[in-house]
Design a protein around this motif. Structure first.
Motif, mmCIF file in Angstrom:
data_model
loop_
_atom_site.group_PDB
_atom_site.id
_atom_site.type_symbol
_atom_site.label_atom_id
_atom_site.label_comp_id
_atom_site.label_asym_id
_atom_site.label_seq_id
_atom_site.Cartn_x
_atom_site.Cartn_y
_atom_site.Cartn_z
ATOM 1 N N LEU A 75 -0.200 -6.907 4.409
ATOM 2 C CA LEU A 75 -0.459 -5.631 3.737
ATOM 3 C C LEU A 75 0.608 -4.692 4.276
ATOM 4 O O LEU A 75 0.710 -4.488 5.496
ATOM 5 C CB LEU A 75 -1.876 -5.126 4.057
ATOM 6 C CG LEU A 75 -2.275 -3.798 3.403
ATOM 7 C CD1 LEU A 75 -2.172 -3.857 1.880
ATOM 8 C CD2 LEU A 75 -3.709 -3.406 3.793
ATOM 9 N N ALA A 115 -0.268 -0.225 15.295
ATOM 10 C CA ALA A 115 0.936 -0.817 14.691
ATOM 11 C C ALA A 115 1.236 -0.201 13.317
ATOM 12 O O ALA A 115 2.296 -0.438 12.755
ATOM 13 C CB ALA A 115 0.757 -2.329 14.543
ATOM 14 N N ILE A 116 0.299 0.596 12.797
ATOM 15 C CA ILE A 116 0.471 1.117 11.435
ATOM 16 C C ILE A 116 1.397 2.327 11.442
ATOM 17 O O ILE A 116 1.124 3.327 12.109
ATOM 18 C CB ILE A 116 -0.898 1.493 10.824
ATOM 19 C CG1 ILE A 116 -1.742 0.232 10.669
ATOM 20 C CG2 ILE A 116 -0.718 2.195 9.493
ATOM 21 C CD1 ILE A 116 -3.103 0.485 10.088
ATOM 22 N N GLY A 117 2.480 2.196 10.700
ATOM 23 C CA GLY A 117 3.399 3.316 10.523
ATOM 24 C C GLY A 117 4.161 3.703 11.783
ATOM 25 O O GLY A 117 4.794 4.756 11.830
ATOM 26 N N GLU A 163 -5.256 -5.108 10.716
ATOM 27 C CA GLU A 163 -4.284 -4.041 10.892
ATOM 28 C C GLU A 163 -4.560 -3.300 12.203
ATOM 29 O O GLU A 163 -5.370 -2.363 12.219
ATOM 30 C CB GLU A 163 -4.369 -3.044 9.730
ATOM 31 C CG GLU A 163 -4.077 -3.653 8.383
ATOM 32 C CD GLU A 163 -3.445 -2.642 7.437
ATOM 33 O OE1 GLU A 163 -2.382 -2.959 6.895
ATOM 34 O OE2 GLU A 163 -3.997 -1.545 7.261
ATOM 35 N N LYS A 205 0.095 4.214 -0.290
ATOM 36 C CA LYS A 205 -0.588 5.378 0.305
ATOM 37 C C LYS A 205 -0.384 6.613 -0.583
ATOM 38 O O LYS A 205 -0.292 6.489 -1.795
ATOM 39 C CB LYS A 205 -0.101 5.615 1.733
ATOM 40 C CG LYS A 205 -0.130 4.369 2.600
ATOM 41 C CD LYS A 205 -0.015 4.704 4.057
ATOM 42 C CE LYS A 205 0.203 3.439 4.859
ATOM 43 N NZ LYS A 205 0.045 3.633 6.281
ATOM 44 N N ASN A 243 0.871 -1.177 0.000
ATOM 45 C CA ASN A 243 0.000 0.000 0.000
ATOM 46 C C ASN A 243 0.906 1.224 0.000
ATOM 47 O O ASN A 243 1.490 1.562 1.026
ATOM 48 C CB ASN A 243 -0.891 -0.023 1.253
ATOM 49 C CG ASN A 243 -1.691 1.250 1.423
ATOM 50 O OD1 ASN A 243 -1.802 2.058 0.501
ATOM 51 N ND2 ASN A 243 -2.257 1.438 2.613
ATOM 52 N N HIS A 272 -9.500 1.055 5.010
ATOM 53 C CA HIS A 272 -8.218 1.274 5.701
ATOM 54 C C HIS A 272 -8.456 2.189 6.899
ATOM 55 O O HIS A 272 -9.284 3.089 6.851
ATOM 56 C CB HIS A 272 -7.205 1.893 4.732
ATOM 57 C CG HIS A 272 -5.815 1.881 5.274
ATOM 58 N ND1 HIS A 272 -5.374 2.803 6.190
ATOM 59 C CD2 HIS A 272 -4.777 1.028 5.063
ATOM 60 C CE1 HIS A 272 -4.120 2.523 6.515
ATOM 61 N NE2 HIS A 272 -3.736 1.459 5.838
ATOM 62 N N GLY A 293 2.792 -1.119 4.293
ATOM 63 C CA GLY A 293 2.854 0.303 3.975
ATOM 64 C C GLY A 293 4.295 0.724 3.736
ATOM 65 O O GLY A 293 4.838 0.570 2.643
ATOM 66 N N GLY A 294 4.937 1.233 4.790
ATOM 67 C CA GLY A 294 6.278 1.809 4.668
ATOM 68 C C GLY A 294 7.274 0.945 3.901
ATOM 69 O O GLY A 294 7.952 1.432 2.983
ATOM 70 N N GLY A 310 0.829 -3.799 9.568
ATOM 71 C CA GLY A 310 1.235 -2.901 10.652
ATOM 72 C C GLY A 310 2.716 -3.073 10.919
ATOM 73 O O GLY A 310 3.104 -4.001 11.627
ATOM 74 N N SER A 311 3.525 -2.192 10.283
ATOM 75 C CA SER A 311 4.986 -2.187 10.512
ATOM 76 C C SER A 311 5.634 -3.536 10.209
ATOM 77 O O SER A 311 6.603 -3.922 10.879
ATOM 78 C CB SER A 311 5.311 -1.732 11.942
ATOM 79 O OG SER A 311 4.853 -0.403 12.142
#
Ligand code: PEP
Length: 256
Positions: free
Chosen positions: A232, A171-173, A167, A14, A12, A97, A234-235, A212-213
């Motif tokens: 899934l 824990a996200i980002g 998620e 973003k 993702n 999300h 992100g970063g 989540g991370s």
């Protein structure tokens, strides 16, 4: 009995990457990932980059996903993107999300409309659910996961066509992933909720990702948990090497 669910590693991006950056990142992922064995891979860039990334992914097994959709075909919804605009271009679409829930006040009913719309237009929804830190500390995690899961899947005939991402919002980002035990337990609650509504066979057919991370350091310990069918991301999905390292970890787990 080993799972028959093919793991999915989905990035993702973003609200990151210019057109030029998106194209380079997509080409890097395609080049480095090759043909993943026993693992599905997808990237979800910003809307404006979808065509350019689709071009970069052509001929590669890496699938394209969008980050959102609006549950109507057309109309006076300034700034929104309709499912028929994504159909044929994307395979996946992220819905619900936590950033959409938090910043755009998206509630379960709206998430459910998006899930059902995605399915109507041959898009696989990746429906995100997860508790905030405050909810976790108040002991509400199970309730939240049950409510978001059953709310988001209401009136969905074929739940096996939906991918769910657990998620935890905290824990996200943040760089602080859920422990493998917490991730496994959250996912078990989601799968039990589906089993109660749709039967164990249906629940066993749904892919449930952790998000989540997730990063190359923690991926193996998360993916070795029973019931976790991928991630899934992100970063770490903004860095081609890191993203592909997660795909390799998922392949490794499939070999075991
Ligand atoms: C996400 O936003 O879906 C996500 C999992 O982000 P990160 O990997 O950066 O925590």
């Amino acid at each position: 009995m080993p799972s028959t669910r093919t793991p999915l590693i989905a990035g993702n991006w973003k609200m990151n990457t210019t057109l030029a950056e998106a194209r380079i990142l997509a080409y890097n992922v395609v080049h480095m990932v090759g043909v993943p064995k026993g693992v599905d891979v997808a990237v979800c860039p910003p809307f404006v980059s979808l065509p350019i990334v689709a071009e970069a992914l052509r001929g590669s097994p890496v699938a394209l996903g969008a980050q959102n959709l609006y549950p109507a075909e057309s109309g006076a919804y300034t700034g929104e993107v309709a499912p028929n605009m994504l159909q044929g271009l994307c395979r996946y679409v992220i819905v619900g999300h936590s950033e959409r829930r938090a910043y755009f006040a998206e509630a379960d009913e709206f998430v459910n409309a998006k899930v059902r719309t995605a399915l109507e237009y041959d898009l696989t929804p990746i429906m995100c659910v997860g508790e905030t830190l405050q909810q976790r500390e108040a002991g509400e995690t199970e309730d939240i996961l049950r409510t978001q899961t059953s709310g988001g899947l209401a009136d969905v005939d074929d739940v096996s066509s939906v991918v769910i991402a657990y998620e935890p919002v905290w824990a996200i980002g943040t760089g602080v992933a859920a422990t493998p035990d917490d991730a496994r337990e959250g996912i078990a609650v989601i799968r039990n909720t589906i089993a109660e509504a749709d039967g164990q066979e249906a629940a066993d057919s749904v892919r449930i990702l952790y998000g989540g991370s997730m990063n190359p350091e923690n991926v193996a310990s998360l993916l070795e948990q029973p019931g976790i069918d991928g991630g899934l991301i992100g970063g770490a999905s903004l860095n081609g090497e890191q993203f592909v390292a997660l795909v390799r970890a998922a392949e490794e787990r499939e070999r075991e």
